[in-house]
Scaffold this motif. Structure first.
Motif: not given
Lengths: 265, 244
Positions: A122-131, A133-137, A238-245
């Protein structure tokens, strides 16, 4: 050596069996409904073979190296001998005595989530899609931190005996409030990351920890209280990712503000 | 050829780094907290090598097969324009992958044992098997329904949180009415449904659909299928516990 080979073949066959329904559905819909041959068929077959072979190596390896040691450690850390070697059984154990269990839960939750293949995907996909701006790591780091807090709190819940639903409902309220203030782009990904954290690596170790803990504490039912750790591990990411954003957006805004200040000079 | 080799080597190194934290945690706790030696060093070394190779192979295979097939099918369905068959595919994918999920089978058997001990069902093997089968079917159906609903959401462009937040409220309300013994299992069943092979496929399907349909953004609309698949089993399993 023979036993290793046997184990390998057994796991390979059972992985194939897991893939079979997925393959059947895909082949049926592609050929009967869409009515087109597969494009890049050669790549697909090689890729699927890699996936099945990879999962087999992964599962056999976990069984050999990680699960026996990890589960026996979970049992030892939660056993009364380790918690209170000197005190009498009759003296009740305070929740502080389980400090190492919480620390172990947090560490093992963090480490296993970082290696969870579904999350990597999912992280690889998110990095691809977001161009980019979201780093997989960073995404994986945020999710792992969430699981780590979740497991630590989940083990504390088993020790303290507080009802599961109180934590979960509070967690939902926090997630809903965060959702209102989060950048809209991240919401889907954040909710998804709750579901992907708990599969191949995390579940067996975390379950062993939960059941070990619930069996060693008087008054806890391992079958009732041992469950529920997975729920913690799905909610806190979920909380952690929302907080990261939120933090990332806040930092972006700050750098933008600084840049515009420079332009103004 | 050299290029390919090089890429796989890099992948191997990446996988090794991914797994390093687990071994660090295990070794530190074993040696310094429990103060015990590490048993079976040879087994652990072989196992570690296997895990590293397996993870690297899986990621290579992912980009060659699961991602492209998920996206290609999303595009094909979008082009075909048949909502019925797309929804049928979504349901079949959710139902089919979950019904055979080994983690779910284990949880369902465990749950049947609890129910029998708690006196909710008879203490016989047939009663337990029926209960476990019913539970598995319930969860598989709920995941099928989840993927169907999620795909419909992407097509219609409904904001995700309009569906997820009422779902949470539903879980909370059901919690007060469901029998206590089922709550832990219901909450956990949300997490175990999504396997390592299903997740990349379903993610690629969602992202592919959102890119293929005009006016949808793959980032805002493409994700969320897994979230549905983790939410609906909680509601359905609690309902199962209430009806029985």
């Amino acid at each position: 050596m023979m036993s290793l080979l046997n184990e390998f073949l057994g796991t390979f066959v059972s992985t194939l069996r897991d893939v079979a329904p997925i393959a059947t559905i895909i082949i049926f819909f592609q050929l009967v409904i869409i009515r087109k041959p597969f494009s890049h068929l050669h790549d697909l077959i090689v890729g699927m073979f890699y996936v099945v072979l990879g999962m087999t190596f992964f599962l056999v390896g976990l069984d050999k190296a990680l699960f026996p040691l990890g589960t026996s450690m979970a049992q030892q850390l939660t056993s009364t001998n380790f918690i209170s070697p000197s005190t009498d059984q009759a003296i009740s154990i305070a929740w502080q005595d389980y400090m190492w269990v919480y620390v172990f839960g947090a560490c093992i939750g963090f480490a296993t989530t970082l290696a969870e293949p579904a999350l990597i995907a999912v992280a690889i996909k998110a990095e691809q899609i977001s161009g980019g701006s979201i780093k997989a790591w960073y995404l994986r780091l945020a999710v792992s931190l969430g699981v780590s807090v979740g497991i630590a709190l989940g083990t504390y819940r088993i020790v303290s005996g507080i009802d599961l639903y109180i934590f979960i409902i509070t967690g939902y309220v926090v997630v809903i409030i965060q959702t209102i203030f989060s950048p809209k782009l991240i919401i889907g990904l954040a909710y998804d990351s709750g579901g992907v954290t708990t599969s191949t690596v995390t579940v067996p170790l975390v379950t062993a920890l939960g059941i070990g803990l619930a069996s060693s504490i008087p008054g806890r039912n391992p079958l009732l209280d041992g469950f529920g750790l997975i729920a913690f591990a799905s909610l806190f990411p979920i909380m952690a990712v929302l907080a990261y954003a939120q933090i990332a957006e806040w930092q972006n805004r700050r750098t933008l503000l600084k840049e515009s200040e420079h332009e103004g000079e | 050829m050299f290029q390919v080799k090089n890429k796989f080597l890099r992948q191997l190194f990446g996988s090794f780094m991914d797994l390093l934290p687990i071994f660090a945690v295990i070794f530190i706790f074993q040696l310094f907290i429990l103060r015990q030696p590490i048993p079976n060093i040879a087994d652990i070394a072989i196992g570690t090598a296997f895990v590293v190779v397996g993870l690297a192979l899986f990621i290579q295979g992912l980009e060659k097969s699961l991602f492209p097939i998920g996206e290609a099918m999303a595009y094909a369905f979008a082009k075909k324009g048949s909502l019925f068959w797309l929804l049928a595919f979504a349901f079949a994918l959710g139902f089919g992958t979950t019904a055979a999920e080994p983690a779910l089978i284990a949880v369902a058997d465990e749950a049947a044992r609890i129910a029998a001990n708690g006196g909710m069902i008879e203490q016989s093997d047939t009663a337990k098997d029926d209960y476990a089968f019913g539970l598995r079917f319930t969860v598989a159906f709920s995941v099928g329904f989840a993927i169907l609903l999620g795909v419909l959401r992407i097509i219609r462009g409904w904001p995700l949180h309009y569906l997820i937040i009422p779902g949470y409220v539903g879980v909370v309300i059901m919690t007060f009415f469901a029998p206590a013994s089922i709550i832990g299992i219901a909450y956990d069943s949300g997490g175990v449904t999504t396997s390592t092979i299903t997740v990349p496929l379903v993610t690629a399907l969602g992202v592919g659909l959102a890119s293929a349909i005009k006016g949808r953004n793959p980032m805002t609309d493409g994700f969320g299928l897994i979230a549905f698949a983790s939410l609906t089993p909680m509601i359905f399993v609690m309902a199962y516990g209430m009806i029985l």
